[in-house]
Design an enzyme around this catalytic site. Structure first.
Site, short mmCIF file in Angstrom:
data_model
loop_
_atom_site.label_atom_id
_atom_site.label_comp_id
_atom_site.label_asym_id
_atom_site.label_seq_id
_atom_site.Cartn_x
_atom_site.Cartn_y
_atom_site.Cartn_z
NE ARG A 93 -0.69 0.37 5.15
CZ ARG A 93 0.32 0.87 5.03
NH1 ARG A 93 1.23 1.67 4.63
NH2 ARG A 93 1.05 0.73 6.55
N GLY A 94 0.25 2.10 0.18
CA GLY A 94 1.31 4.02 -0.06
C GLY A 94 1.22 3.97 1.50
CB ILE A 97 5.74 2.36 9.70
CG1 ILE A 97 5.50 0.87 10.28
CG2 ILE A 97 5.81 3.33 11.11
CD1 ILE A 97 7.35 0.39 11.09
CB THR A 98 0.61 2.69 10.43
OG1 THR A 98 -1.17 2.27 11.43
CG2 THR A 98 -0.68 0.80 9.89
CE1 TYR A 99 -0.40 -2.45 17.60
CE2 TYR A 99 -2.22 -0.90 18.18
CZ TYR A 99 -1.50 -2.03 18.19
OH TYR A 99 -2.23 -2.45 19.17
CG MET A 166 -7.68 6.61 5.84
SD MET A 166 -8.97 7.33 4.92
CE MET A 166 -10.13 8.00 6.22
CB CYS A 196 1.82 7.91 9.09
SG CYS A 196 0.64 6.90 9.69
#
Length: 236
Positions: A93-94, A97-99, A166, A196
């Site tokens: 995805r674009g 980093i995320t959780y 997102m 992010c």
């Protein structure tokens, strides 16, 4: 080539509590199914309707890094990941980093935007707007932050904090990945990343903003679906 009729019906798939990688593989399967139909329609001049799906899920603790992300934004090593019961994946995805984890409402729309509108910018803005309207129902004033995707609170102040992340992928106007709204999330897990890739910005959760131990996830989800239905002129 004959024009394929728009199909605004969206099939909702409630996946419950499901491993991130298993869910990602399932997304890829549905994504490919829609792309294959589009290719067949173009090559064979057929008019087969393309389906649309919306996956609703909660994940066990996991960190995911988008294709443009920087792995140094993950602040713990493999052993520490294991200690925290978390996994780590690089994905397509674009975003950075995320959780994802328990207490988070994760929504993956797998849509053929030819059925709605062919505008990725509009798609992202409507996803944000859906979340903003849900939060408004709880008395929480949420908004966009210029140059940053997702949904934020107190933008432009020292107290700016993100409540919804997102990241999407699209090919031939078919979407995958989506959004994660912190409803009853354990915010301690965000301390292990630069969320992010944005430094010095906090993260929050709806239950924290409301000063409650627990917010009804099913109620939040139903509000999301109702607003999504309205903004996308969809049919569930």
């Amino acid at each position: 080539m004959m024009e394929v009729k728009q199909n605004k019906k969206i099939e909702i798939k409630e996946l419950g509590f499901k491993d991130y990688k298993e869910t990602w593989d399932y997304q890829e399967q549905l994504f490919k199914e829609i792309l294959d139909i589009k290719v067949k329609n173009r090559r064979e001049n057929t008019q087969i309707e393309t389906p649309n799906y919306l996956l609703s899920v909660e994940h066990p603790h996991v960190y995911t890094l988008g294709k443009s992300g920087d792995v140094s934004n993950l602040l713990i090593n493999e052993n520490q990941l294991e200690e925290k019961g978390a996994k780590f994946y690089k994905i397509n995805r674009g975003g950075d980093i995320t959780y994802h984890g328990p207490g988070q409402m994760v929504i993956y729309p797998i849509l053929d935007l030819d059925n709605f509108f062919t505008d990725i910018h509009k798609y992202l803005r409507l996803l944000e707007e859906t979340v903003i309207l849900v939060l408004r129902d709880y008395g929480v004033k949420a908004e966009r932050s210029e140059g940053e995707t997702g949904v934020w609170l107190d933008v432009g102040t020292p107290f700016a904090r993100k409540i919804c992340a997102m990241g999407v992928r699209a090919s031939r106007w078919v979407t995958m990945h989506g959004l994660a709204l912190n409803v009853n999330a354990d915010l301690g897990y965000f301390d292990n990343i630069v969320p992010c890739g944005i430094k010095e910005k906090a993260v929050t959760s709806l239950n924290v903003e409301l000063g409650e131990n627990y917010v009804d996830m099913e109620e939040v989800k139903q509000k999301f679906l109702d607003y999504f239905n309205e903004l996308f002129d969809a049919e569930f």
